[in-house]
Design a protein around this motif. Sequence first.
Motif, PDB file in Angstrom:
ATOM      1  N   GLN A 213       0.822  -1.205   0.000  1.00 56.53           N
ATOM      2  CA  GLN A 213       0.000   0.000   0.000  1.00 56.53           C
ATOM      3  C   GLN A 213       0.857   1.257   0.000  1.00 56.53           C
ATOM      4  OE1 GLN A 213      -3.152   0.612  -0.267  1.00 56.53           O
ATOM      5  NE2 GLN A 213      -4.262  -1.271   0.130  1.00 56.53           N
ATOM      6  N   VAL A 257     -10.831   1.640  -8.736  1.00 56.40           N
ATOM      7  CA  VAL A 257     -10.688   2.878  -7.961  1.00 56.40           C
ATOM      8  C   VAL A 257     -12.032   3.583  -7.839  1.00 56.40           C
ATOM      9  CG1 VAL A 257      -9.620   5.175  -7.938  1.00 56.40           C
ATOM     10  CG2 VAL A 257      -8.254   3.162  -8.541  1.00 56.40           C
ATOM     11  N   GLY A 260     -14.215   2.375  -5.233  1.00 57.67           N
ATOM     12  CA  GLY A 260     -13.778   2.612  -3.864  1.00 57.67           C
ATOM     13  C   GLY A 260     -13.070   1.435  -3.231  1.00 57.67           C
ATOM     14  N   VAL A 262      -9.957   0.590  -3.721  1.00 58.74           N
ATOM     15  CA  VAL A 262      -8.570   0.961  -3.456  1.00 58.74           C
ATOM     16  C   VAL A 262      -8.420   2.432  -3.821  1.00 58.74           C
ATOM     17  CG1 VAL A 262      -7.725   0.354  -5.767  1.00 58.74           C
ATOM     18  CG2 VAL A 262      -6.174   0.165  -3.809  1.00 58.74           C
ATOM     19  N   SER A 263      -7.410   3.098  -3.273  1.00 64.50           N
ATOM     20  CA  SER A 263      -7.278   4.542  -3.469  1.00 64.50           C
ATOM     21  C   SER A 263      -6.717   4.883  -4.854  1.00 64.50           C
ATOM     22  CB  SER A 263      -6.375   5.143  -2.391  1.00 64.50           C
ATOM     23  OG  SER A 263      -5.034   4.734  -2.580  1.00 64.50           O
ATOM     24  N   TYR A 264      -6.887   6.152  -5.234  1.00 63.62           N
ATOM     25  CA  TYR A 264      -6.432   6.627  -6.541  1.00 63.62           C
ATOM     26  C   TYR A 264      -4.922   6.485  -6.720  1.00 63.62           C
ATOM     27  CZ  TYR A 264      -5.078   9.889 -10.220  1.00 63.62           C
ATOM     28  OH  TYR A 264      -4.510  10.449 -11.335  1.00 63.62           O
ATOM     29  N   ALA A 265      -4.170   6.514  -5.624  1.00 61.20           N
ATOM     30  CA  ALA A 265      -2.707   6.410  -5.711  1.00 61.20           C
ATOM     31  C   ALA A 265      -2.268   5.127  -6.405  1.00 61.20           C
ATOM     32  CB  ALA A 265      -2.091   6.481  -4.317  1.00 61.20           C
ATOM     33  N   HIS A 266      -3.164   4.127  -6.474  1.00 60.70           N
ATOM     34  CA  HIS A 266      -2.815   2.833  -7.069  1.00 60.70           C
ATOM     35  C   HIS A 266      -3.304   2.694  -8.510  1.00 60.70           C
ATOM     36  CE1 HIS A 266      -1.499   1.333  -3.149  1.00 60.70           C
ATOM     37  NE2 HIS A 266      -2.557   1.933  -2.653  1.00 60.70           N
ATOM     38  N   GLN A 267      -3.954   3.722  -9.036  1.00 65.32           N
ATOM     39  CA  GLN A 267      -4.536   3.608 -10.376  1.00 65.32           C
ATOM     40  C   GLN A 267      -3.466   3.637 -11.458  1.00 65.32           C
ATOM     41  OE1 GLN A 267      -8.117   5.857 -11.153  1.00 65.32           O
ATOM     42  NE2 GLN A 267      -7.467   6.307 -13.250  1.00 65.32           N
TER      43      GLN A 267
END
Length: 344
Positions: A213, A257, A260, A262-267
């Motif tokens: 993460q 994403v 919801g 997982v967060s946008y940082a992982h897109q």
Amino acid sequence: MSEHPSRIMWVFAVLSSPEDQGWQHVFAALAQTEWGAKNIDSITLIVIGVIAREDDIFRQAAEFGVDSVVIVDIGPLFGRTSTLAEACRVLMTREKPVVSLFSGGPSSPMTAFVAAEWADHLHGSLVFPASSFRVMPDHTVQTIEDVEVGVTQAVRTFREDQPMVIVWDAPRVSLQRGRGLHKPLPEVERLPISVSPQDSEITVLRQIPPTPQERALEDADRVVAGGRGIGGADGFAILEQLASALDAGLGASRVAVDQGWVSYAHQVGQTGKRIQARLYMAFGISGAPQHMEGMRNCDTIIAVNSDPSAPIFEVAHLGVVGDAREVAQNLAAAIGQRRIGEMT
């Protein structure tokens, strides 16, 4: 005769161990930075630390336009702040660069420390972090900095007599990709640094690796990503276990994403991160064009999807038709069992 002094750029690689691959980020910066080659007279690669496979370093350095290499060998005292400060002091005896580029950004604390120390020695301007920079024809330096990632950028111009120290949080690029320059192998100079272990009050005892993460996708050699087919947030919990077992970053499709999970940082994708990992594992991702724009340059792509006609199979090096959630769970369990066996 030119009315301007010699334009020298130093590119720093701060390596904590012989196995450290931080120099890949340096070559990423050299490959993607928008400076005009005609506006820089020479480029020197400054390696602080101990490196392995020096021949690879020198060959790649030539391909990316480096004219010379200076290796500051500080050995096992790398983590001592006094040693790094002494390295900067010794480098100050040389001809000063107008641009000093550090690649690694906020995710690399030692790189950030050396950049700040070097800026203090130079009495220069520290830009931290910059998304790009270029040396202009009038010899000023222009930096581009993210105010709000993907939304707002600030452009600043610095006068030519103002030494610039730029920290760029650059993504890794494949080592097979150079800038296509055919320069001879650079000259190499070794600069030993001698500092007593008692000279420092601060020592780095160990570095704790980030969790999937926390790991920046741009820095990850391996990425485990999920899409609609992973089924929900609990499916991403399975992917996180797999990513942890593989020492990988956690990625996601835009659909995941937006849901919801997982967060946008992982897109990953055109509206997310563009990555060039050595291994990309896509679980339950169909392969929309905007997603593949962000991962098509990965060295090896493995796709798992229940739909045999999913577009992602067109770019995958290995495809598995099956339930993405089940395959990920079984793979994580198998890797976990293997590691337990190796420890006993």
